[in-house]
Design an enzyme around this catalytic site. Structure first.
Site, PDB file in Angstrom:
ATOM      1  N   GLU A   1       4.214 -16.938   7.227  1.00 29.30           N
ATOM      2  CA  GLU A   1       3.698 -16.329   5.999  1.00 29.30           C
ATOM      3  C   GLU A   1       4.668 -15.228   5.618  1.00 29.30           C
ATOM      4  OE1 GLU A   1       1.687 -17.717   4.289  1.00 29.30           O
ATOM      5  OE2 GLU A   1       0.749 -19.029   5.754  1.00 29.30           O
TER       6      GLU A   1
ATOM      7  N   CYS B   1       1.684  -8.503   0.676  1.00 33.10           N
ATOM      8  CA  CYS B   1       2.524  -9.610   0.214  1.00 33.10           C
ATOM      9  C   CYS B   1       1.934 -10.277  -1.023  1.00 33.10           C
ATOM     10  CB  CYS B   1       2.755 -10.624   1.330  1.00 33.10           C
ATOM     11  SG  CYS B   1       1.254 -11.116   2.143  1.00 33.10           S
TER      12      CYS B   1
ATOM     13  N   GLU C   1      -2.841 -20.726   6.826  1.00 34.32           N
ATOM     14  CA  GLU C   1      -3.594 -20.035   7.870  1.00 34.32           C
ATOM     15  C   GLU C   1      -5.062 -20.009   7.484  1.00 34.32           C
ATOM     16  OE1 GLU C   1      -1.574 -16.746  10.130  1.00 34.32           O
ATOM     17  OE2 GLU C   1      -0.899 -16.321   8.114  1.00 34.32           O
TER      18      GLU C   1
ATOM     19  N   ASN D   1       1.577  -4.023   7.931  1.00 35.41           N
ATOM     20  CA  ASN D   1       0.758  -3.641   6.763  1.00 35.41           C
ATOM     21  C   ASN D   1      -0.721  -3.974   6.927  1.00 35.41           C
ATOM     22  OD1 ASN D   1       1.366  -6.358   6.465  1.00 35.41           O
ATOM     23  ND2 ASN D   1       1.446  -6.268   4.239  1.00 35.41           N
TER      24      ASN D   1
END
Ligand code: ADP
Length: 488
Positions: free
Chosen positions: A251, A285, A466, A154
């Site tokens: 993630e 997400c 991150e 994505n």
């Protein structure tokens, strides 16, 4: 490589293509009959060779002065800039997202490289006082070693770069497995890496689906794994990393709520909810999956939301008038349609969308009308499971306690938003919403590159956040040094 059917011959290992017959193909989500890329998936031997090459390059790369590593990253940013239009077109061809968002992704990749180039020059350790006279205690930072990066489709450029850039900046070498849905973007990035003159073997790319990824994470020479993708895959990777005792950054999904309180600016809230839920066809997400609206403003808010949703233009991402493109694949659309149907069976009312768009002008693309469901509680499937599409569920709440309880009643905890004019409510939202990021009067989506990104609960793993300083923590290890000079 030109836009249209292209061919990737093998894996990118040690700075060259290894050759290999394509056994996989991608198609354009907006024109599913058009092939985009034929490519070869990596077998066991290729994964083995890629890891061996990265591990072999690690000793030299870690000793290259940080200034030089930083210069190479800036060079890569420059090369990506020169190839920006081509990269953006490939992103839209493979993922279906609108071209302006693809261009934004290219810009983000460039900025991320510059940021990490500067971060490479951050102090390599700290000095501490010691209880022993004359002794100095210092920490030194070292690279972790050889890292495996596994990424989704994505954000096929931005997510890989936000892993590759800090990994390299801090002296690690990389084996990257891009998503099997976006190999052309990865191959084009390989070209940029070569053109930028990064040393051979510092970044290696293996193509393929989950099996290739599984072989990579199971390789004993991999010292750390950074993964973005589904919860199911993340759990598998965590088990594998746990057995070997390597650090892992995960993630995963989200089920991100937006809370609209009775004192909110309803127009602005509707803008943010519409954008957060629907842009990129809801395939982020951090997309807004639930909208919790205080009872007195429920109807006027929903009216505004539906107006905005009705104004969205669905179409080919290359059309400049398009707001949202197709879903990434036929399977993806089927899953989303089935989830919406199940939610209706579970008691949800369909307020907008809910069906595939089959206008012949859309050429069979995997389009789904932006969908809004009204729910009475959070039992319908779309309120519990991450449905990766342009779908959001609206629910009324009474008091603030109920709002926070409903927002947190989910397995996930990636992102949340609260819309309110009250500072007290805003402060309470920042404390009470169980999420890795909380936005006040903004959207659940988006993340800046210099701040931590990640979630709580099922949205992330144990390996920390991150980006920003968090990336340096993940991609380095510290050594504590006790130095008592002889003769003191
Ligand atoms: P998504 O829903 O985003 O496709 P996945 O978790 O299936 O989520 O995929 C994300 C990335 O993980 C992709 O590159 C995919 O090929 C890879 N992948 C899938 N299964 C595995 C696995 N068992 N081990 C390692 N990587 C995997």
């Amino acid at each position: 490589m030109t836009a249209g059917a292209a061919r990737i011959d093998g894996q990118w290992i040690g700075g060259r293509w290894t050759g290999g017959m394509p056994d996989m193909v991608t198609t354009n989500p907006a024109h599913p009959r058009r092939e985009v890329t034929r490519f070869a998936s990596a077998d066991d031997q290729a994964v083995d060779e890629a890891v061996a090459t990265a591990a072999g390059a690690a000793a030299r790369w870690r000793t290259i002065p940080a200034q030089e590593r930083a210069g190479l990253l800036r060079g890569l940013a420059g090369r990506i800039g020169e190839c920006g239009d081509h990269l953006a077109r490939l992103i839209t061809l493979e993922s279906g997202k609108v071209l302006s968002e693809s261009s934004g992704e290219v810009a983000r990749a460039i900025d991320t490289l510059h940021y990490n180039a500067a971060r490479a020059l951050a102090p390599g350790g700290e000095v501490f006082d010691s209880p022993a006279a004359g002794e100095q205690i210092r920490t030194l930072r070292f690279p972790v070693g050889t890292v495996a990066l596994i990424t989704p489709w994505n954000f096929p450029l931005a997510i890989p770069i936000w892993k590759i850039a800090p990994a390299l900046a801090h002296g690690n070498t990389v084996v990257w497995k891009p998503s099997e849905l976006t190999p052309a973007v990865a191959a084009a990035l390989a070209g940029c890496i070569a053109d930028a003159g990064l040393p051979i073997g510092v970044v290696n790319i293996v193509f393929g689906a989950g099996g290739t990824g599984a072989r990579l994470v199971d390789d004993a020479r991999v010292d750390a794994i950074s993964f973005t993708g589904s919860v199911a895959t993340g759990e598998r990777i965590l088990r594998s990393a746990g057995v070997r005792g390597v650090r892992v950054q995960l993630e995963l999904g989200g089920h991100n709520p937006a809370l609209v309180f009775d004192d909110a600016d309803l127009g602005r809230a509707a803008d943010h909810v519409c954008a957060g839920a629907m842009l990129a066809a809801g395939q982020k997400c951090t997309a807004t999956r639930r909208v919790l609206v205080q009872q007195p403003v429920y109807l006027p808010f929903v009216e505004r939301l539906l107006e905005r949703v009705a104004a969205l233009r669905v179409g080919d991402g290359f059309d400049e008038h398009t707001d949202l493109g197709p879903l990434v694949s036929a399977d993806a659309r089927e899953r989303v349609e089935a989830a919406v149907a199940q939610a209706v069976t579970d008691g949800a009312d369909l307020l907008a969308g809910g069906a595939a768009l089959d206008d012949p002008a859309l050429d069979g693309g995997h389009y789904l009308a932006p969908t809004v469901l009204a729910v009475r509680d959070q039992r319908p499937l779309t309120c519990r499971e991450e449905v990766f599409g342009p779908v959001t569920s609206v629910l009324a709440f009474g008091d603030d306690d109920q709002a926070f309880a409903l927002a947190n009643d989910t397995a996930y905890g990636l992102s949340a938003a609260a819309h309110t004019a009250s500072q007290t409510r805003a402060e309470r939202a920042l404390v009470e919403l169980e999420a890795g990021q909380v936005s006040i009067n903004g959207t659940t989506t988006g993340a800046e590159l210099h701040v931590p990104f990640g979630g709580v609960k099922a949205s992330s793993g144990p390996g920390g956040r991150e980006q920003g300083e968090a990336a340096r923590e993940f991609f380095t290890q510290t050594r504590t040094c006790y130095v008592h000079p002889a003769g003191w």
